[in-house]
Enzyme design. Structure first.
Site, PDB file in Angstrom:
ATOM      1  CB  THR A   1      -0.813  -0.272   1.201  1.00 39.63           C
ATOM      2  OG1 THR A   1      -1.823  -0.982   1.125  1.00 39.63           O
ATOM      3  CG2 THR A   1      -1.597   1.323   1.398  1.00 39.63           C
TER       4      THR A   1
ATOM      5  NE  ARG B   1     -10.214  -5.606   3.336  1.00 44.06           N
ATOM      6  CZ  ARG B   1      -9.225  -5.141   3.469  1.00 44.06           C
ATOM      7  NH1 ARG B   1      -8.756  -4.462   2.511  1.00 44.06           N
ATOM      8  NH2 ARG B   1      -8.568  -4.930   4.419  1.00 44.06           N
ATOM      9  CB  VAL B   2     -14.018  -1.100   1.691  1.00 44.65           C
ATOM     10  CG1 VAL B   2     -13.370   0.142   2.000  1.00 44.65           C
ATOM     11  CG2 VAL B   2     -15.014  -1.142   0.253  1.00 44.65           C
ATOM     12  N   GLY B   3     -10.891  -1.709   2.695  1.00 42.20           N
ATOM     13  CA  GLY B   3     -10.402  -1.658   4.062  1.00 42.20           C
ATOM     14  C   GLY B   3     -10.145  -0.164   4.548  1.00 42.20           C
ATOM     15  CG  ASP B   4      -6.568   0.922   6.332  1.00 41.81           C
ATOM     16  OD1 ASP B   4      -6.507  -0.038   5.608  1.00 41.81           O
ATOM     17  OD2 ASP B   4      -5.548   1.493   6.987  1.00 41.81           O
TER      18      ASP B   4
ATOM     19  CB  THR C   1       0.498   0.513   5.476  1.00 43.99           C
ATOM     20  OG1 THR C   1       0.747  -0.744   4.742  1.00 43.99           O
ATOM     21  CG2 THR C   1       1.663   1.091   6.125  1.00 43.99           C
ATOM     22  N   GLY C   2      -1.230  -1.530   6.515  1.00 43.28           N
ATOM     23  CA  GLY C   2      -1.525  -2.922   7.425  1.00 43.28           C
ATOM     24  C   GLY C   2      -2.851  -3.402   7.256  1.00 43.28           C
TER      25      GLY C   2
ATOM     26  N   GLY D   1      -6.275  -3.665   7.621  1.00 43.16           N
ATOM     27  CA  GLY D   1      -7.132  -2.593   7.310  1.00 43.16           C
ATOM     28  C   GLY D   1      -8.315  -2.693   8.320  1.00 43.16           C
TER      29      GLY D   1
HETATM   30  N1  ASP Z   1      -4.414  -1.487   4.703  1.00 46.03           N
HETATM   31  C1  ASP Z   1      -4.484  -2.002   3.496  1.00 46.03           C
HETATM   32  C2  ASP Z   1      -6.264  -2.561   3.405  1.00 46.03           C
HETATM   33  O1  ASP Z   1      -6.250  -3.205   4.454  1.00 46.03           O
HETATM   34  C3  ASP Z   1      -3.665  -2.952   3.124  1.00 46.03           C
HETATM   35  C4  ASP Z   1      -1.983  -2.535   3.385  1.00 46.03           C
HETATM   36  O2  ASP Z   1      -1.903  -1.403   3.905  1.00 46.03           O
HETATM   37  O3  ASP Z   1      -1.381  -3.562   3.196  1.00 46.03           O
HETATM   38  O4  ASP Z   1      -6.634  -2.503   2.445  1.00 46.03           O
END
Ligand code: ASP
Length: 318
Positions: free
Chosen positions: A187, A215-218, A238-239, A241
């Site tokens: 990301t 699916r929607v992340g953060d 990042t991480g 979500g």
């Molecule tokens: N945060 C992002 C998500 O969950 C993925 C990532 O940062 O690796 O969509």
């Protein structure tokens, strides 16, 4: 003629005073995702990664150094990262479980808390730029799915076929993840404070590898994966979500500073190391005084920082 001259003079004076108000100080931080990249990767891969990080950081630095706004800097930097196949955003995004690509992005201006985001877009070449159009040209904040793709058509942004985002590397990664969960990474995000003291943040992603359709992340959730407020700080996360949404990580860092008087570092540490568990991600952050911090609770986070004081650094591991 005389009037025109004095108008011009006062204009220059305003621009000059504005620029001076922050002593021409700027800072920019970037990330290309947190995860578990092995330090034993080949030298050639290392140089590909570092060259990419340096190139995007240099672009952001040039914009800010020439008096550009932090909003332009974060958008342009994230655009370049979306175009770079190294990162999980734009071209090179991970696959959904159905073998397609759905992209999320957001952008926010700390000057007036204006923000825009898109979720689950499938044919927008640069989702971050559509997020900025949402922010500046619509009365709304977040567009999702088909409606967001249609908005892109309406605004005449670059459209691509969904297969444009596909790379062989991500395809192989996806095939492997069908057998065993692998760690998605890449990301991208950027936070900057310009010479006028305005903080902006932008984040863009293909999401988690092998994610369910829809699916929607953060990343497009303002306050979870992205936030900016001139009174406190700018954050790009990042991480994992789902956890960043549950803990409202980006907004909480800002709130801890605003409501509890914590420093940028204390606020980030509270969220990253006390509220979240090890192995869940990281953030890049800049506060209103130009301090920066890039903590992560994983083994690696692609990152970089450049400042008006001449600092220019990129790193992956601790
Ligand atoms: N945060 C992002 C998500 O969950 C993925 C990532 O940062 O690796 O969509």
């Amino acid at each position: 003629m005389k009037i025109a001259k004095s108008v011009l003079l006062s204009l220059f004076l305003i621009i000059y005073l504005n620029a001076q108000s922050n002593n021409n100080k700027y800072v920019i931080v970037i990330h290309g995702g947190a995860g578990y990249t092995s330090p034993d990767i080949s030298d050639s891969l290392k140089s590909i990664y570092f060259n990419s990080l340096k190139a995007v950081l240099q672009l952001g630095k040039d914009i800010l150094e020439n008096g550009g706004s932090s909003l332009d800097a974060v958008e342009q930097v994230v655009r370049l990262m979306e175009d770079d196949t190294v990162f999980n955003a734009g071209k090179g995004a991970v696959f959904t479980e159905a073998g397609t690509h759905e992209l999320d992005a957001s952008i926010m201006s700390g000057k007036d808390l204006s923000c825009g985001a898109v979720a689950g877009v499938t044919k927008i070449k640069n989702p971050v730029s559509l997020a900025r159009l949402v922010m500046e040209k619509t009365p709304h904040v977040l567009f999702a799915g088909t409606g967001a793709d249609i908005l892109g058509e309406k605004f005449n942004v670059d459209l691509v076929d969904n297969t444009y985002f596909r790379t062989e590397f991500r395809y192989q990664q996806w095939l492997k993840s069908k057998q065993k969960e692998t760690e998605p990474k890449g990301t991208v995000g950027c936070v900057a404070m310009d010479i006028y003291g305005n903080i902006s943040a932008a984040t863009s992603t293909g999401g988690r590898g092998d994610k369910w359709i829809g699916r929607v992340g953060d990343t497009p959730i303002i306050g979870a994966g992205n936030y900016a407020n001139n009174n406190t700080c700018g954050i790009s996360a990042t991480g994992w979500g789902e956890l960043f949404i549950r803990h409202n990580v980006a907004f909480n860092i800002s709130a801890l500073m605003e409501y509890k008087g914590l420093s940028l570092q204390e606020a980030c540490d509270e969220m990253l190391f006390k509220r979240l568990e090890e192995g869940t991600g990281g953030v890049i952050a800049v506060d209103k005084d130009g301090n920066f911090y890039m903590p992560f609770n994983t083994a690696s986070m692609f990152r970089g920082v450049a400042t008006s004081e001449g600092l220019f650094e990129t790193a992956i591991w601790k």
